[in-house]
Design a protein around this motif. Structure first.
Motif, PDB file in Angstrom:
ATOM      1  N   ALA A 101      61.931  18.691  43.229  1.00 34.16           N
ATOM      2  CA  ALA A 101      62.252  19.416  41.998  1.00 34.16           C
ATOM      3  C   ALA A 101      62.159  18.523  40.765  1.00 34.16           C
ATOM      4  CB  ALA A 101      63.652  20.016  42.091  1.00 34.16           C
ATOM      5  N   ARG A 102      62.382  17.236  40.937  1.00 36.08           N
ATOM      6  CA  ARG A 102      62.371  16.313  39.808  1.00 36.08           C
ATOM      7  C   ARG A 102      61.412  15.158  40.097  1.00 36.08           C
ATOM      8  NH1 ARG A 102      63.917  11.840  38.046  1.00 36.08           N
ATOM      9  NH2 ARG A 102      65.294  10.988  39.608  1.00 36.08           N
ATOM     10  N   THR A 103      60.451  14.984  39.214  1.00 38.03           N
ATOM     11  CA  THR A 103      59.497  13.891  39.365  1.00 38.03           C
ATOM     12  C   THR A 103      60.099  12.622  38.787  1.00 38.03           C
ATOM     13  OG1 THR A 103      57.662  15.439  39.137  1.00 38.03           O
ATOM     14  CG2 THR A 103      57.168  13.117  38.812  1.00 38.03           C
ATOM     15  N   PRO A 104      60.128  11.540  39.561  1.00 39.74           N
ATOM     16  CA  PRO A 104      60.690  10.288  39.040  1.00 39.74           C
ATOM     17  C   PRO A 104      59.845   9.733  37.891  1.00 39.74           C
ATOM     18  CG  PRO A 104      60.234  10.114  41.404  1.00 39.74           C
ATOM     19  CD  PRO A 104      59.688  11.415  40.936  1.00 39.74           C
ATOM     20  N   GLU A 105      60.499   9.043  36.965  1.00 40.31           N
ATOM     21  CA  GLU A 105      59.787   8.354  35.892  1.00 40.31           C
ATOM     22  C   GLU A 105      59.164   7.095  36.472  1.00 40.31           C
ATOM     23  OE1 GLU A 105      59.381   9.171  32.593  1.00 40.31           O
ATOM     24  OE2 GLU A 105      60.321  11.091  33.089  1.00 40.31           O
ATOM     25  N   SER A 106      58.002   6.742  35.968  1.00 43.03           N
ATOM     26  CA  SER A 106      57.337   5.529  36.426  1.00 43.03           C
ATOM     27  C   SER A 106      57.311   4.495  35.317  1.00 43.03           C
ATOM     28  CB  SER A 106      55.900   5.843  36.863  1.00 43.03           C
ATOM     29  OG  SER A 106      55.251   4.645  37.252  1.00 43.03           O
ATOM     30  N   THR A 107      57.448   3.245  35.706  1.00 47.58           N
ATOM     31  CA  THR A 107      57.302   2.148  34.754  1.00 47.58           C
ATOM     32  C   THR A 107      55.867   1.625  34.753  1.00 47.58           C
ATOM     33  OG1 THR A 107      57.975   0.532  36.431  1.00 47.58           O
ATOM     34  CG2 THR A 107      59.706   1.423  34.998  1.00 47.58           C
ATOM     35  N   GLN A 108      55.037   2.155  35.643  1.00 51.32           N
ATOM     36  CA  GLN A 108      53.641   1.735  35.734  1.00 51.32           C
ATOM     37  C   GLN A 108      52.844   2.358  34.594  1.00 51.32           C
ATOM     38  OE1 GLN A 108      52.599  -0.510  38.090  1.00 51.32           O
ATOM     39  NE2 GLN A 108      54.727  -0.570  38.779  1.00 51.32           N
ATOM     40  N   ARG A 109      51.760   1.710  34.235  1.00 50.34           N
ATOM     41  CA  ARG A 109      50.859   2.203  33.192  1.00 50.34           C
ATOM     42  C   ARG A 109      49.458   2.319  33.753  1.00 50.34           C
ATOM     43  NH1 ARG A 109      54.710   4.003  31.456  1.00 50.34           N
ATOM     44  NH2 ARG A 109      56.138   2.988  30.060  1.00 50.34           N
ATOM     45  N   LEU A 110      48.633   3.102  33.062  1.00 51.20           N
ATOM     46  CA  LEU A 110      47.238   3.264  33.454  1.00 51.20           C
ATOM     47  C   LEU A 110      46.617   1.889  33.686  1.00 51.20           C
ATOM     48  CD1 LEU A 110      44.720   5.053  33.806  1.00 51.20           C
ATOM     49  CD2 LEU A 110      44.363   4.867  31.341  1.00 51.20           C
ATOM     50  N   SER A 111      45.983   1.741  34.822  1.00 55.51           N
ATOM     51  CA  SER A 111      45.397   0.456  35.203  1.00 55.51           C
ATOM     52  C   SER A 111      43.874   0.506  35.104  1.00 55.51           C
ATOM     53  CB  SER A 111      45.803   0.125  36.645  1.00 55.51           C
ATOM     54  OG  SER A 111      45.160  -1.044  37.093  1.00 55.51           O
ATOM     55  N   GLN A 118      58.997   7.805  44.335  1.00 56.17           N
ATOM     56  CA  GLN A 118      58.733   6.854  43.252  1.00 56.17           C
ATOM     57  C   GLN A 118      57.333   6.276  43.391  1.00 56.17           C
ATOM     58  OE1 GLN A 118      60.927   6.081  40.559  1.00 56.17           O
ATOM     59  NE2 GLN A 118      58.916   5.415  39.866  1.00 56.17           N
ATOM     60  N   LEU A 119      56.920   6.018  44.621  1.00 54.47           N
ATOM     61  CA  LEU A 119      55.569   5.519  44.873  1.00 54.47           C
ATOM     62  C   LEU A 119      54.526   6.513  44.379  1.00 54.47           C
ATOM     63  CD1 LEU A 119      53.394   3.700  46.150  1.00 54.47           C
ATOM     64  CD2 LEU A 119      53.947   4.760  48.363  1.00 54.47           C
ATOM     65  N   VAL A 120      54.699   7.783  44.688  1.00 48.31           N
ATOM     66  CA  VAL A 120      53.752   8.812  44.246  1.00 48.31           C
ATOM     67  C   VAL A 120      53.697   8.843  42.720  1.00 48.31           C
ATOM     68  CG1 VAL A 120      53.234  11.283  44.230  1.00 48.31           C
ATOM     69  CG2 VAL A 120      53.974  10.191  46.352  1.00 48.31           C
ATOM     70  N   ALA A 121      54.854   8.785  42.072  1.00 48.72           N
ATOM     71  CA  ALA A 121      54.896   8.774  40.602  1.00 48.72           C
ATOM     72  C   ALA A 121      54.203   7.539  40.046  1.00 48.72           C
ATOM     73  CB  ALA A 121      56.346   8.843  40.122  1.00 48.72           C
ATOM     74  N   ASP A 122      54.398   6.395  40.694  1.00 45.24           N
ATOM     75  CA  ASP A 122      53.756   5.158  40.242  1.00 45.24           C
ATOM     76  C   ASP A 122      52.240   5.216  40.411  1.00 45.24           C
ATOM     77  OD1 ASP A 122      56.225   4.124  39.533  1.00 45.24           O
ATOM     78  OD2 ASP A 122      56.422   2.876  41.338  1.00 45.24           O
ATOM     79  N   VAL A 123      51.782   5.741  41.521  1.00 45.81           N
ATOM     80  CA  VAL A 123      50.337   5.866  41.745  1.00 45.81           C
ATOM     81  C   VAL A 123      49.730   6.824  40.721  1.00 45.81           C
ATOM     82  CG1 VAL A 123      48.549   6.643  43.367  1.00 45.81           C
ATOM     83  CG2 VAL A 123      50.432   5.205  44.184  1.00 45.81           C
ATOM     84  N   ALA A 134      50.775   7.363  37.744  1.00 46.28           N
ATOM     85  CA  ALA A 134      50.747   6.641  36.471  1.00 46.28           C
ATOM     86  C   ALA A 134      49.606   5.634  36.427  1.00 46.28           C
ATOM     87  CB  ALA A 134      52.088   5.940  36.238  1.00 46.28           C
ATOM     88  N   LEU A 135      49.383   4.929  37.518  1.00 44.05           N
ATOM     89  CA  LEU A 135      48.296   3.946  37.559  1.00 44.05           C
ATOM     90  C   LEU A 135      46.927   4.601  37.356  1.00 44.05           C
ATOM     91  CD1 LEU A 135      49.606   1.753  40.502  1.00 44.05           C
ATOM     92  CD2 LEU A 135      49.359   1.037  38.100  1.00 44.05           C
ATOM     93  N   TYR A 136      46.794   5.834  37.809  1.00 39.90           N
ATOM     94  CA  TYR A 136      45.547   6.581  37.645  1.00 39.90           C
ATOM     95  C   TYR A 136      45.541   7.407  36.349  1.00 39.90           C
ATOM     96  CZ  TYR A 136      43.709   5.403  42.232  1.00 39.90           C
ATOM     97  OH  TYR A 136      43.192   4.731  43.319  1.00 39.90           O
ATOM     98  N   GLY A 137      46.619   7.311  35.555  1.00 29.85           N
ATOM     99  CA  GLY A 137      46.696   8.069  34.311  1.00 29.85           C
ATOM    100  C   GLY A 137      46.890   9.559  34.528  1.00 29.85           C
ATOM    101  N   ARG A 138      47.570   9.940  35.626  1.00 26.88           N
ATOM    102  CA  ARG A 138      47.722  11.343  36.003  1.00 26.88           C
ATOM    103  C   ARG A 138      49.179  11.808  36.010  1.00 26.88           C
ATOM    104  NH1 ARG A 138      42.903  13.700  36.284  1.00 26.88           N
ATOM    105  NH2 ARG A 138      41.978  13.538  38.303  1.00 26.88           N
ATOM    106  N   SER A 139      50.061  11.075  35.375  1.00 27.56           N
ATOM    107  CA  SER A 139      51.491  11.426  35.402  1.00 27.56           C
ATOM    108  C   SER A 139      51.763  12.836  34.905  1.00 27.56           C
ATOM    109  CB  SER A 139      52.306  10.430  34.570  1.00 27.56           C
ATOM    110  OG  SER A 139      52.275   9.169  35.175  1.00 27.56           O
ATOM    111  N   ALA A 140      51.048  13.254  33.886  1.00 24.99           N
ATOM    112  CA  ALA A 140      51.282  14.588  33.315  1.00 24.99           C
ATOM    113  C   ALA A 140      50.954  15.705  34.303  1.00 24.99           C
ATOM    114  CB  ALA A 140      50.455  14.768  32.045  1.00 24.99           C
ATOM    115  N   GLU A 141      50.092  15.430  35.265  1.00 26.94           N
ATOM    116  CA  GLU A 141      49.683  16.435  36.250  1.00 26.94           C
ATOM    117  C   GLU A 141      50.584  16.474  37.476  1.00 26.94           C
ATOM    118  OE1 GLU A 141      45.618  15.610  37.256  1.00 26.94           O
ATOM    119  OE2 GLU A 141      45.121  15.271  35.151  1.00 26.94           O
ATOM    120  N   LEU A 142      51.476  15.497  37.599  1.00 28.10           N
ATOM    121  CA  LEU A 142      52.301  15.392  38.797  1.00 28.10           C
ATOM    122  C   LEU A 142      53.424  16.421  38.768  1.00 28.10           C
ATOM    123  CD1 LEU A 142      52.975  13.950  41.433  1.00 28.10           C
ATOM    124  CD2 LEU A 142      54.248  12.267  40.095  1.00 28.10           C
TER     125      LEU A 142
END
Length: 192
Positions: free
Chosen positions: A17-27, A77-82, A84-92
């Protein structure tokens, strides 16, 4: 088994229900960065699962659901981080999270969430009663795992090593699933 299935289904619903925030950035090299993040998450999941699997017998049974939830939170958290690394956080969203987390452990239940079309993945959003039904199906599958995990509580050290190894493996699979999902262009169907 019915009550434990309901508890697991509720835990699954709360988790997605809640997507974790990621500290990762687009890589610039997301696959390499994602593999590193996945390895670190797998190590944390293995340590947490192994530690929670140490109490023996009936006391150990009380740690099964907390152990699963701890590993799932690390995996979420791993899914959220991945993403973010792919620049897809908004779609998660919950559909992608559910697919990535349970693709291997409850494959039958989540198989229709994502369809591969050529080189793209089509993700179908699941909301409301459909999400609850899917969580119940996942809960049923994972409820069966509870029975298997309860056996490991009778042989604490060996059981903890097995639980730890499985958590490491399962978390790596979650990472690989997320990488495959987010490295391809993703089309999200509109809700019907």
């Amino acid at each position: 088994m019915g009550q434990s299935t309901d508890k697991v289904a509720e835990a699954v619903l709360q988790l997605v229900a809640r997507t974790p925030e990621s500290t990762q950035r687009l890589s610039e090299r997301p696959a390499e960065a994602a593999r590193k993040v996945a390895h670190e998450a797998a190590s944390r999941a293995a340590l947490a699962a192994g530690a929670l699997a140490l109490p023996p017998g009936p006391v150990g049974w009380l740690t099964i659901l907390p152990e699963m939830m701890t590993v799932w939170r690390i995996q979420a958290q791993l899914v959220a981080d991945v993403a973010a690394l792919y620049g897809r956080s908004a779609e998660l969203g919950s559909s992608q999270m559910l697919y990535c987390l349970f693709r291997y452990t409850a494959a039958q239940a989540v198989r229709d969430l994502v369809v591969r079309v050529g080189e793209r993945f089509v993700v179908r959003p699941v909301v409301g009663s459909a999400l609850q039904k899917l969580a119940k199906t996942v809960g049923l599958k994972l409820g069966e795992k509870l029975v298997g995990k309860s056996v490991s509580r009778w042989v604490p050290l060996i059981g903890a090593m097995g639980v730890s190894a499985y958590a490491f493996y399962d978390t790596r699979q979650v990472g690989l699933t997320a990488m495959k999902l987010f490295e391809r262009e993703q089309v999200i169907d509109a809700e019907a």
